[in-house]
Design an enzyme around this catalytic site. Structure first.
Site, mmCIF file in Angstrom:
data_model
loop_
_atom_site.group_PDB
_atom_site.id
_atom_site.type_symbol
_atom_site.label_atom_id
_atom_site.label_comp_id
_atom_site.label_asym_id
_atom_site.label_seq_id
_atom_site.Cartn_x
_atom_site.Cartn_y
_atom_site.Cartn_z
ATOM 1 N N PRO A 168 0.685 -0.972 -0.085
ATOM 2 C CA PRO A 168 -0.131 -0.125 0.280
ATOM 3 C C PRO A 168 1.088 1.017 0.208
ATOM 4 C CG PRO A 168 0.090 -1.004 1.924
ATOM 5 C CD PRO A 168 1.168 -2.183 1.356
ATOM 6 N N PRO A 169 0.181 2.392 -0.234
ATOM 7 C CA PRO A 169 0.890 3.450 -0.398
ATOM 8 C C PRO A 169 1.711 3.763 0.822
ATOM 9 C CG PRO A 169 -1.338 3.714 -1.878
ATOM 10 C CD PRO A 169 -1.104 3.033 -0.624
ATOM 11 N N GLY A 170 2.390 4.735 1.320
ATOM 12 C CA GLY A 170 3.733 4.786 2.525
ATOM 13 C C GLY A 170 3.886 3.909 2.972
ATOM 14 N N LYS B 40 7.707 1.850 0.159
ATOM 15 C CA LYS B 40 8.580 0.987 -1.271
ATOM 16 C C LYS B 40 9.850 1.787 -2.354
ATOM 17 C CE LYS B 40 4.618 0.850 -2.701
ATOM 18 N NZ LYS B 40 4.079 1.637 -2.488
ATOM 19 N N THR B 41 9.916 3.154 -2.791
ATOM 20 C CA THR B 41 10.545 3.729 -3.145
ATOM 21 C C THR B 41 12.237 4.261 -2.052
ATOM 22 O OG1 THR B 41 8.638 5.284 -3.455
ATOM 23 C CG2 THR B 41 11.347 6.083 -4.686
ATOM 24 N N SER C 180 -13.261 -14.133 -0.226
ATOM 25 C CA SER C 180 -12.654 -14.640 1.729
ATOM 26 C C SER C 180 -13.535 -14.153 2.080
ATOM 27 C CB SER C 180 -10.937 -13.490 1.768
ATOM 28 O OG SER C 180 -11.353 -12.359 1.919
ATOM 29 N N LYS D 75 -4.638 -7.921 7.082
ATOM 30 C CA LYS D 75 -5.759 -8.635 7.915
ATOM 31 C C LYS D 75 -5.327 -8.491 9.306
ATOM 32 C CE LYS D 75 -7.839 -10.657 3.949
ATOM 33 N NZ LYS D 75 -8.546 -12.150 3.196
#
Length: 834
Positions: A394-396, A399-400, A722, A765
């Site tokens: 997810p963002p933030g 990853k970068t 799911s 989850k």
């Protein structure tokens, strides 16, 4: 108009025609030279400027009413018209009223009529005397009775007027020096008039100027010679000042242009001299030497050298100003700027790499281990090559920054670009050289910017590429990322094989679903699942707070965050998988504190230390955005808590079910569920229907009832299998009229036979459940291997149930005590009915 003989307007049938060719009126026998002036004249309005006595001027008369007046006047012996200036410039002369023209004008005598092919005529008039309107005469055409005004004879003029005349002549001479265009006008005047006449001199002088129509009309209306000459002198002085200013401006411009031209010629001469002496070379020679110098120390492949030589020979033969020269030069510029054979020295120091990863990132233990394994393999094999890492999360979540850390650990240059929203494959593979403004693609640009053939190239947002008529960038990436193909990668612009096999590609994405399968197969996928609250607190303390405190000019003594305040921010204001929102909220608090500190400094007061606690966070951030995920104090009947995975991380969802009387048994699903989730709901409905006797003996299956299943937050799209066991449990709760055990959440796909299949995103989850303070969780048994890989601090405080079929889920969700009580109630009802 009054005729010379009978002083009446001639009748229309006696009109004479306009001559068919150019004709001088004064040459005709019916024209009397110096004929007396009539008492009544036709009026011809003027829009632009008035005329003065002693002038001769052409006037264009278009077909219409004034052309008819010209016909009338052309027949008379005096051939005179009255010219009056309109009060408004550009007035419609065909719709004028008598009050729309000035009272003073001039009488003009026709000298020549030149007929025009398109109709109308150009008439040359001689301006003779000043006139003023005595009385407007009503008639078909505009006319008036006029009074003629002559200047007094020279013998009656005072001697001081001679001095005024000399002053006018002096000013005219100065104007002639500044503006040679006045010379021609002056010659015409001298051929008709005498400088000894002050009135004529004043009229001529103002006629030369660029004065306004109103100023000229004032001179024309001045019958008194003294006043007329005063006005003329004032206008001449203004004109002289204007001409001087204009001359000054022209001189400055000419001086600038002359200087620029002189410098240009001198530079050209200097170039020619230097060229002769061998000191300096022309642009073409400089370009050729620059390209040769670039490849001198590079290990350029043979096939590339051949192309460079061909293009160099071509450039030598082209003219410098040829359009083809610029195309060829740019091509050579790109060919020689690529760092052929240049590699940065790769570091395989595992200890150093581990320190860099630990310094740059908190947590992410599994990711760090994978990266160290990757570097270890490179150390043994002689280099990291032919690998494509895909960081998914997810963002933030970092990853970068992980990609940058990998580049630092390997001691390689780093280049990043985003392909989010990219629709044109030319962005990847370059444009053809036939296009104007063509340039290579991102891969060649990366090599140019990093100046090595083995950089780390990060391709961001690979899951958000588009497809259009311009091509498919995802397909273009296949050649780039395939180790078997990128050895001979061909950019459309360079059109020579380029070896990209030494490049380490790192790809980032939020989800894998939108990445094409052929592209996904070429990647080694690493998942960044997100952070739990404890990790967010540590990240804020070690990275976010110090970095932003320095950026805002604050000191450690200015602001302190307690662990409780950070936990509150993470839980109530920044409940996402990453830490971007957390950092934004910390920035918001620091900005408010920075403002306070700045105000205290202005007042020169002691700056107090601000401590951010759990209790005063809301003073800086306002009311909490999130409350607890569980919005039921006690789980109602027909409601079951599930866990879902989204692109933004894990979250808890609720499946609600109610029933209402209906003519037949049916089921309805709402909550913007996707196709897969709709199928899961149908499977759950069929499973409950077929297992009523097993799990709810003695209870009929929703006879004549409409069962409505809803998943809250209907504006958010939901999909995936799911939620299968969650839907089954919610239906059994509704059927049995028994609530599900409190603080219980579950996830798993169900089959028609009751098997519980594994799910993805277990860590996300589980983190979502911890965040919602849910202690009991049900997962498919096949997810045990994923659970065992999790860190102990993530699993702490949770009770996990791994199940293989729904029988086990039912026993956990509906304990024996609740079912036993239900059966007692049912037996009493059955006894009463008997």
């Amino acid at each position: 108009m009054i005729d010379d003989n009978n002083n009446q307007n001639p009748p229309e049938e006696e009109y004479i025609s306009i001559p068919s060719k150019e004709e001088t009126i004064t040459d005709r026998k019916d024209v009397t030279i110096g004929a007396p002036y009539p008492e009544q004249l036709f009026i011809l309005p003027l829009n632009k400027r008035p005329f003065f006595p002693g002038m001769a001027a052409p006037i264009l008369i278009e077909p219409g009413s004034f052309y008819e007046v010209l016909k009338i006047v052309a027949k008379t012996t005096h051939k005179c018209l009255a010219l009056f200036l309109t009060k408004k410039e550009n007035a419609n002369i065909y719709k004028l009223n008598p009050e729309d023209i000035h009272d003073v004008g001039i009488v003009a005598r026709i000298l020549r009529i030149i007929p025009l092919e398109q109709g109308g005529a150009q008439v040359v008039f001689n301006m003779e005397k000043r006139i003023s309107i005595k009385e407007i005469v009503k008639g078909k055409y505009l006319s008036a009775k006029v009074e003629y005004h002559d200047d007094p004879p020279l013998s009656q003029l005072p001697r001081e007027l001679k001095a005024y005349s000399i002053s006018i002549i002096t000013t005219i001479k100065e104007l002639l020096k500044l503006n040679p265009l006045f010379k021609e006008e002056l010659q015409i005047f001298l051929s008709h008039s005498d400088f000894t006449e002050p009135g004529r001199l004043a009229d001529f002088a103002v006629a030369l100027t660029t004065a306004t129509r109103e100023e000229l009309q004032e001179v024309l209306a001045a019958f008194d010679l003294q006043k007329r000459i005063d006005k003329a002198l004032l206008i001449l002085k203004k004109e002289l000042d204007l001409s001087k200013l204009q001359t000054s401006i022209n001189q400055r411009i000419e001086a600038t242009i002359s200087k620029a031209q002189r410098e240009f010629f001198l530079r050209e001469q200097l170039k020619a001299i230097k060229k002769e002496l061998g000191v300096e070379k022309d642009d073409k020679t400089s370009d050729l030497e620059k390209f040769a110098a670039r490849i001198k120390d590079k290990k350029v492949p043979e096939h590339v050298l051949k192309v460079i030589k061909e293009e160099t020979d071509k450039l030598s033969a082209l003219e410098l100003h040829s359009p083809e020269y610029a195309v060829c030069r740019n091509y050579l510029d790109w060919l020689t700027v690529v760092p052929w054979g240049t590699f940065s020295k790769e570091s395989h120091d595992l200890t150093k790499a581990e320190k860099i990863l630990e310094k740059d990132h908190y947590g992410l233990k599994d990711i760090k281990e994978r990266i160290l394994e990757f570097i270890g393999v490179g150390k043994l094999s002689g280099g990291v090559k032919g690998s494509i890492i895909c960081l998914v999360g997810p963002p933030g979540v970092g990853k970068t920054s992980v990609g940058k850390s990998i580049a630092r650990a390997l001691n390689r240059n780093f280049y990043r670009f985003s392909v989010g929203g990219m629709r044109d494959e030319a962005e990847i593979k370059g444009h053809r050289r036939t296009y104007i403004g063509a340039m290579p693609g991102k891969m060649i640009q990366a090599l140019k910017n990093t100046q090595t053939m083995n950089p780390v190239i990060m391709i961001d947002e690979v899951d958000k590429m588009g497809i259009s008529y311009q091509g498919d960038p995802a397909s273009a990436l296949l050649e780039v990322l395939d180790p078997e193909q990128n050895k001979e990668f061909s950019d459309h612009y360079l059109d020579v094989a380029t070896d990209l096999s030494n490049v380490l590609f790192i790809v980032t994405a939020n989800v894998l679903d939108t990445i094409p399968e052929p592209l996904k197969d070429r990647m080694e996928i690493m998942r960044l699942s997100g952070y739990i609250q404890a990790e967010k607190i540590e990240i804020a303390k070690k990275y976010l707070i110090p970095r932003n405190r320095d950026n805002m000019g604050l000191k450690v003594t200015n602001v302190i965050f307690t662990n409780g305040s950070l936990a509150k921010i993470a839980d109530a204001y920044a409940r996402e998988a990453g830490v971007r929102s957390l950092e934004n909220n910390i920035k918001k608090i620091m900005r408010k504190i920075a403002l306070k500190v700045a105000k205290e400094k202005e007042k020169k007061k002691t700056i107090p230390q601000v401590v951010i606690t759990e209790n005063n966070v809301k003073d800086y951030l306002g009311k909490p955005i999130f409350t607890s995920d569980i919005y039921y104090e006690k789980t109602p009947i027909g409601v079951c808590t599930g866990m879902a995975w989204t692109a933004l991380g894990g979250t808890t969802i609720y499946v609600e079910a109610i029933k209402a009387q209906a003519e037949k048994t049916e089921m309805k699903l709402t909550g913007q569920a996707g196709d897969v989730m709709k199928e899961s709901c149908q499977i759950a409905w069929s499973f409950v229907n077929s297992n009523v006797e097993k799990f709810a003996k003695g209870i009929p299956f929703f006879e004549k009832s409409l069962v409505h299943i809803h998943i809250p937050e209907g504006a958010t799209p939901k999909d995936g299998p799911s939620a299968g066991i969650t839907m089954v449990t919610a239906l059994f709760s509704l059927l049995l009229d028994v609530p599900v055990t409190n603080s219980l959440a579950m996830t798993g796909e169900i089959t028609l036979t009751g098997r519980v299949l594994p799910i993805g995103g277990l860590k996300e989850k589980l983190i979502a459940a911890k965040r919602a303070n849910i202690k009991n969780l049900i997962f498919p048994k096949e997810n045990v291997r994923d659970y065992d890989e999790l860190d102990a601090y993530i699993k702490k405080g949770l009770t996990i149930h791994f199940v293989e079929n729904y029988d086990e889920v039912f026993k956990i969700a509906f304990p024996k005590e609740k079912i036993h009580e239900l059966r007692k109630v049912l037996s009493k009802k059955d006894h009463k009915s008997k």
